[in-house]
Design a protein around this motif. Structure first.
Motif, PDB file in Angstrom:
ATOM      1  N   PRO A  79      19.569  53.402  62.903  1.00 36.69           N
ATOM      2  CA  PRO A  79      20.752  53.382  62.034  1.00 36.69           C
ATOM      3  C   PRO A  79      21.991  53.874  62.787  1.00 36.69           C
ATOM      4  CG  PRO A  79      18.898  54.409  60.903  1.00 36.69           C
ATOM      5  CD  PRO A  79      18.490  54.214  62.332  1.00 36.69           C
ATOM      6  N   ALA A  80      23.074  53.127  62.651  1.00 32.04           N
ATOM      7  CA  ALA A  80      24.329  53.472  63.315  1.00 32.04           C
ATOM      8  C   ALA A  80      25.487  53.020  62.434  1.00 32.04           C
ATOM      9  CB  ALA A  80      24.408  52.792  64.679  1.00 32.04           C
ATOM     10  N   ASP A  81      26.629  53.677  62.591  1.00 30.82           N
ATOM     11  CA  ASP A  81      27.786  53.351  61.756  1.00 30.82           C
ATOM     12  C   ASP A  81      28.532  52.108  62.231  1.00 30.82           C
ATOM     13  OD1 ASP A  81      29.216  54.235  63.987  1.00 30.82           O
ATOM     14  OD2 ASP A  81      29.872  56.099  63.041  1.00 30.82           O
ATOM     15  N   GLY A  82      28.275  51.672  63.450  1.00 33.41           N
ATOM     16  CA  GLY A  82      28.952  50.485  63.974  1.00 33.41           C
ATOM     17  C   GLY A  82      30.356  50.775  64.482  1.00 33.41           C
ATOM     18  N   LEU A  83      30.805  52.003  64.345  1.00 35.30           N
ATOM     19  CA  LEU A  83      32.146  52.379  64.792  1.00 35.30           C
ATOM     20  C   LEU A  83      32.127  53.068  66.143  1.00 35.30           C
ATOM     21  CD1 LEU A  83      33.445  53.784  61.391  1.00 35.30           C
ATOM     22  CD2 LEU A  83      33.863  51.513  62.353  1.00 35.30           C
ATOM     23  N   THR A  84      30.999  53.675  66.476  1.00 35.98           N
ATOM     24  CA  THR A  84      30.842  54.350  67.766  1.00 35.98           C
ATOM     25  C   THR A  84      29.611  53.777  68.450  1.00 35.98           C
ATOM     26  OG1 THR A  84      29.362  56.092  66.956  1.00 35.98           O
ATOM     27  CG2 THR A  84      31.721  56.487  66.697  1.00 35.98           C
TER      28      THR A  84
END
Length: 159
Positions: free
Chosen positions: A87-92
């Motif tokens: 899971p990752a925020d896609g912003l960093t």
């Protein structure tokens, strides 16, 4: 009916900002139903955007922790690269766990109060995040306003 995730809504906009997504959703410019995807792990620590990726018509995985979402993906025989993706925020370039500073496995232990849940350094950080983001999980109970109408539907007075 057409379905989209909140992420799809952001991606379909020319400006992928939360404010623009909110306006599109609330103004009816988004003709798709929105599926919310934050899971129990993310919700426990408030790792979702209030009225951002949490705007939706429903969330099928809201009660599943990250490891359970992965297991569900395996059971459904979803592509491995999707199921195994951290899971990752896609912003960093960091994963959620790197950004949070603790693991989703620890979040599950704390949330479910499993034996040993207060052990380790992550406990205090997880509980602090949980308490600080309670407003994201609270529902404001506002009583509805009733009206007396005439037989043509015109409002005569407030109840």
């Amino acid at each position: 009916e057409e379905w989209a995730t909140a992420g799809d809504l952001f991606c379909n906009l020319s400006d992928p900002s939360i404010e623009k997504a909110q306006k599109a959703y609330w103004n009816g410019e988004c003709w798709q139903k929105i599926i919310d995807m934050p899971n129990a792990s993310e919700n426990y620590v408030g790792w979702s955007t209030y009225a951002g990726d949490s705007i939706s018509d429903f969330n099928p995985i809201k009660n599943l922790f990250v490891d359970e979402v992965v297991e569900l993906g395996r059971m459904l025989k979803l592509p491995v690269d999707l199921v195994e993706k951290k899971p990752a925020d896609g912003l960093t370039s960091k994963t959620d766990e790197e950004n949070l500073g603790f693991s989703y496995a620890d979040v599950k232990k704390v949330a479910l109060k499993v034996p040993g849940w207060q052990e380790g350094t992550a406990f205090a950080d997880i509980e602090t995040k949980h308490k600080a983001t309670q407003f994201k999980r609270d529902v404001i109970d506002v009583p509805g306003i009733g009206f007396y109408r005439d037989r043509y539907g015109k409002i005569l007075s407030v109840k």
